[in-house]
Write an enzyme that holds these catalytic residues in place. Structure first.
Site, PDB file in Angstrom:
ATOM      1  N   SER A  22      -5.483  19.058  10.813  1.00 45.90           N
ATOM      2  CA  SER A  22      -6.394  18.851  12.099  1.00 45.90           C
ATOM      3  C   SER A  22      -7.724  18.677  11.613  1.00 45.90           C
ATOM      4  CB  SER A  22      -6.381  20.172  12.806  1.00 45.90           C
ATOM      5  OG  SER A  22      -6.820  20.157  14.141  1.00 45.90           O
ATOM      6  N   PRO A  23      -8.474  17.741  12.147  1.00 47.44           N
ATOM      7  CA  PRO A  23      -9.830  17.640  11.734  1.00 47.44           C
ATOM      8  C   PRO A  23     -10.723  18.852  11.375  1.00 47.44           C
ATOM      9  CG  PRO A  23      -9.518  16.558  13.807  1.00 47.44           C
ATOM     10  CD  PRO A  23      -8.099  17.260  13.591  1.00 47.44           C
ATOM     11  N   ALA A  57     -14.678  15.176  12.510  1.00 46.24           N
ATOM     12  CA  ALA A  57     -15.306  14.545  13.553  1.00 46.24           C
ATOM     13  C   ALA A  57     -16.586  13.869  13.169  1.00 46.24           C
ATOM     14  CB  ALA A  57     -16.154  15.695  14.488  1.00 46.24           C
ATOM     15  N   GLN A 100     -11.320  11.050  13.162  1.00 46.58           N
ATOM     16  CA  GLN A 100     -11.926  11.269  14.803  1.00 46.58           C
ATOM     17  C   GLN A 100     -13.286  11.055  14.654  1.00 46.58           C
ATOM     18  OE1 GLN A 100     -13.077  15.521  15.345  1.00 46.58           O
ATOM     19  NE2 GLN A 100     -11.466  15.723  16.897  1.00 46.58           N
ATOM     20  N   TYR A 184     -18.256  18.624  23.457  1.00 46.99           N
ATOM     21  CA  TYR A 184     -19.082  17.463  22.930  1.00 46.99           C
ATOM     22  C   TYR A 184     -19.153  16.445  24.120  1.00 46.99           C
ATOM     23  CZ  TYR A 184     -18.952  19.817  18.627  1.00 46.99           C
ATOM     24  OH  TYR A 184     -18.805  20.959  17.662  1.00 46.99           O
ATOM     25  N   ARG A 232      -8.422  14.237  21.727  1.00 52.75           N
ATOM     26  CA  ARG A 232      -8.470  15.634  21.653  1.00 52.75           C
ATOM     27  C   ARG A 232      -9.003  16.147  23.007  1.00 52.75           C
ATOM     28  NH1 ARG A 232      -8.936  20.680  17.474  1.00 52.75           N
ATOM     29  NH2 ARG A 232      -7.461  19.185  16.611  1.00 52.75           N
TER      30      ARG A 232
HETATM   31  C1  LIG Z   1     -14.120  24.344   9.200  1.00 53.60           C
HETATM   32  C2  LIG Z   1     -13.661  23.822  10.399  1.00 53.60           C
HETATM   33  C3  LIG Z   1     -14.061  22.692  10.920  1.00 53.60           C
HETATM   34  C4  LIG Z   1     -13.575  22.002  12.202  1.00 53.60           C
HETATM   35  N1  LIG Z   1     -14.205  20.874  12.594  1.00 53.60           N
HETATM   36  C5  LIG Z   1     -13.607  20.318  13.575  1.00 53.60           C
HETATM   37  C6  LIG Z   1     -13.675  18.650  13.943  1.00 53.60           C
HETATM   38  O1  LIG Z   1     -14.279  18.255  13.206  1.00 53.60           O
HETATM   39  N2  LIG Z   1     -13.208  18.225  14.994  1.00 53.60           N
HETATM   40  C7  LIG Z   1     -12.250  18.964  15.741  1.00 53.60           C
HETATM   41  O2  LIG Z   1     -11.853  18.597  16.790  1.00 53.60           O
HETATM   42  N3  LIG Z   1     -11.978  20.410  15.407  1.00 53.60           N
HETATM   43  C8  LIG Z   1     -12.535  21.030  14.515  1.00 53.60           C
HETATM   44  N4  LIG Z   1     -12.032  22.110  14.251  1.00 53.60           N
HETATM   45  C9  LIG Z   1     -11.081  22.941  14.863  1.00 53.60           C
HETATM   46  C10 LIG Z   1      -9.771  22.748  14.223  1.00 53.60           C
HETATM   47  O3  LIG Z   1      -9.289  21.443  14.219  1.00 53.60           O
HETATM   48  C11 LIG Z   1      -8.591  23.492  14.982  1.00 53.60           C
HETATM   49  O4  LIG Z   1      -8.608  22.993  16.204  1.00 53.60           O
HETATM   50  C12 LIG Z   1      -9.046  25.003  15.036  1.00 53.60           C
HETATM   51  O5  LIG Z   1      -9.607  25.459  13.830  1.00 53.60           O
HETATM   52  C13 LIG Z   1      -7.842  25.664  15.592  1.00 53.60           C
HETATM   53  O6  LIG Z   1      -6.943  25.712  14.678  1.00 53.60           O
HETATM   54  P1  LIG Z   1      -6.343  26.711  13.559  1.00 53.60           P
HETATM   55  O7  LIG Z   1      -6.254  27.846  14.089  1.00 53.60           O
HETATM   56  O8  LIG Z   1      -5.099  26.190  12.686  1.00 53.60           O
HETATM   57  O9  LIG Z   1      -7.626  26.670  12.581  1.00 53.60           O
HETATM   58  C14 LIG Z   1     -12.886  22.771  12.885  1.00 53.60           C
HETATM   59  C15 LIG Z   1     -12.170  24.112  12.488  1.00 53.60           C
HETATM   60  C16 LIG Z   1     -12.535  24.444  11.249  1.00 53.60           C
HETATM   61  C17 LIG Z   1     -11.987  25.904  10.816  1.00 53.60           C
END
Ligand SMILES: Cc1cc2nc3c(=O)[nH]c(=O)nc-3n(C[C@H](O)[C@H](O)[C@H](O)COP(=O)(O)O)c2cc1C
Length: 398
Positions: A22-23, A57, A100, A184, A232
């Site tokens: 995931s991003p 992102a 993304q 956003y 997303r």
């Molecule tokens: C360090 C970090 C940076 C993140 N940056 C983005 C991002 O750039 N774009 C996005 O859509 N979600 C972002 N997220 C959310 C994650 O993509 C994901 O949706 C969220 O952490 C839940 O998944 P997980 O339980 O596997 O961590 C970020 C999460 C973390 C932990």
């Protein structure tokens, strides 16, 4: 037969398995330009065993960056750095590479608080700029009040999405994801909490959806048809004042008609102070399933997907086509390789790491007692080529 480790398709691209990185924003760019950190971080995730790695992102214009450290893709230097990065990542594994694209709208011009890893408004002495948004409503009382976008400003940002898309196509990405969640800009247009406009961009659901629809239309026209395009989305704002799952499903269906290939269903973050149920394993999977049942889009589930068997169950039951993981991949950048061993699936290994494969290392069973590697990977210590990513040797084959 593991479904998690079966090939998947999104639009015109095939993906080696159903695991997606995931991003994740790294706040490590300089003037929007990717640095060595990005190569190291993403290089490690390319070797996670995931079939698809999606870059963080990345802003379509300078004013749309969340922080000074966010990636951008609106000038030639940024494009050149991402082109180099994609070229380098391609050499590491067969994983597909996505990007993304985002505009942060009223959540732009912030800085991160490292110990909590969340944003706070950027102070003027650190070069704050005035953010833009559908309506002049600050994210939080101590955040900046954004300038309300006029018609020309809205059309400029739609063009910026298309422009960054052309740059992403030249840089060689396989997949493009638009960030329409987490409060956003695209989400700010969708949600009645942040969109109080009375022109054609606000009011009815059709008007609030218009910005997302126009962005997808412009991006699809600029993005090669055979490459994958996704959004997303926020499944719910977690308050009756905001957008609901029904709104999200209706929008997904409308965007499918515009040529969107997939959605990934997240939630929350439209404004602070909304009570959200605590995240439990797979808590957003039902949102993915709702879109899957209502549309022909490919669907990714994300959020608290942490274990191999849990991920396998999500794709086996058909609740989603792909699982996207963020923090589990930071915690363990070999997550997919270990999941393959646990589920008894074959997976390609980086040849440089082949000595740590179950068939070459008796210690593997001690470190991963739950592992159940396929018999074909259990022939010990056979010499093998390091010329390329290889598949497990079948008995009797050299
Ligand atoms: C360090 C970090 C940076 C993140 N940056 C983005 C991002 O750039 N774009 C996005 O859509 N979600 C972002 N997220 C959310 C994650 O993509 C994901 O949706 C969220 O952490 C839940 O998944 P997980 O339980 O596997 O961590 C970020 C999460 C973390 C932990």
């Amino acid at each position: 037969m593991s479904v998690l480790f079966s090939e998947g398709r999104i639009g015109g691209i095939s993906i080696g398995n159903r695991i997606v990185v995931s991003p994740m924003c790294q706040y490590s760019a300089v003037d929007g330009v990717a640095q060595d950190w990005h190569l190291v971080h993403l290089g490690s995730l390319m070797m996670s065993g995931a079939g698809l790695v999606i870059l963080e992102a990345t802003a379509v214009e300078a004013a749309g960056r969340g922080t000074h450290g966010c990636l951008g893709l609106y000038d030639d230097t940024q494009e050149a750095a991402l082109t180099r990065l994609v070229g380098a990542l391609r050499k590491l594994s067969p994983a597909k590479i996505g990007l993304q694209l985002t505009h942060c709208g009223r959540k732009a011009a912030t800085r991160t608080i490292p110990e909590r890893w969340r944003g706070e408004p950027l102070p003027p002495e650190e070069g704050a700029w005035t953010p833009v948004a559908p309506s002049p409503i600050a994210y939080d009382p101590d955040w900046q009040t954004p300038d309300e976008l006029d018609e020309a400003g809205i059309l400029r940002i739609i063009d910026a999405f298309a422009d960054s898309t052309r740059r992403a196509a030249r840089a060689g990405f396989d997949l493009l994801e638009l960030h329409g969640a987490h409060g956003y800009l695209i989400h700010q247009f969708l949600s009645p909490i942040t969109n109080r406009r009375t022109d054609r961009w606000g009011g009815s659901a059709e008007n609030r959806n218009r910005f997302a629809v126009e962005v997808v239309r412009a991006v699809r026209a600029a993005w090669p048809r055979e490459r994958a395009l996704g959004l997303r989305m926020n499944s719910t704002d977690w308050t009756p004042e905001g957008s609901t799952l029904d709104d999200a499903v209706a929008l997904a269906a409308a965007l499918e008609a515009e040529g969107l290939d997939y959605v990934v269903m997240s939630s929350g973050n439209i404004r602070p102070g909304i009570a959200i149920p605590p995240a439990t394993p797979g808590h957003q999977v039902p949102f993915a399933q709702a879109v899957k049942e209502a549309t022909g889009l490919a669907v990714m589930a994300v959020g608290m997907i942490v274990e191999a068997r849990q991920a396998e169950a999500i794709v086996t039951t058909g609740a989603a086509d792909f699982v996207a993981l963020a923090r589990p991949m930071l915690d363990n950048p070999r997550w997919g390789i270990h999941a393959a061993a646990e589920l008894g699936a074959d997976i390609a290994y980086p040849p440089q790491y082949i000595r740590a494969r179950p068939n070459n290392w008796l210690g593997f069973r001690h470190v991963h007692p739950q592992a159940n590697p396929p018999a074909s990977t259990l022939q010990l210590d056979r010499p093998r080529s390091v010329a390329s990513w290889d598949r497990p040797e079948t008995p009797g084959r050299r």
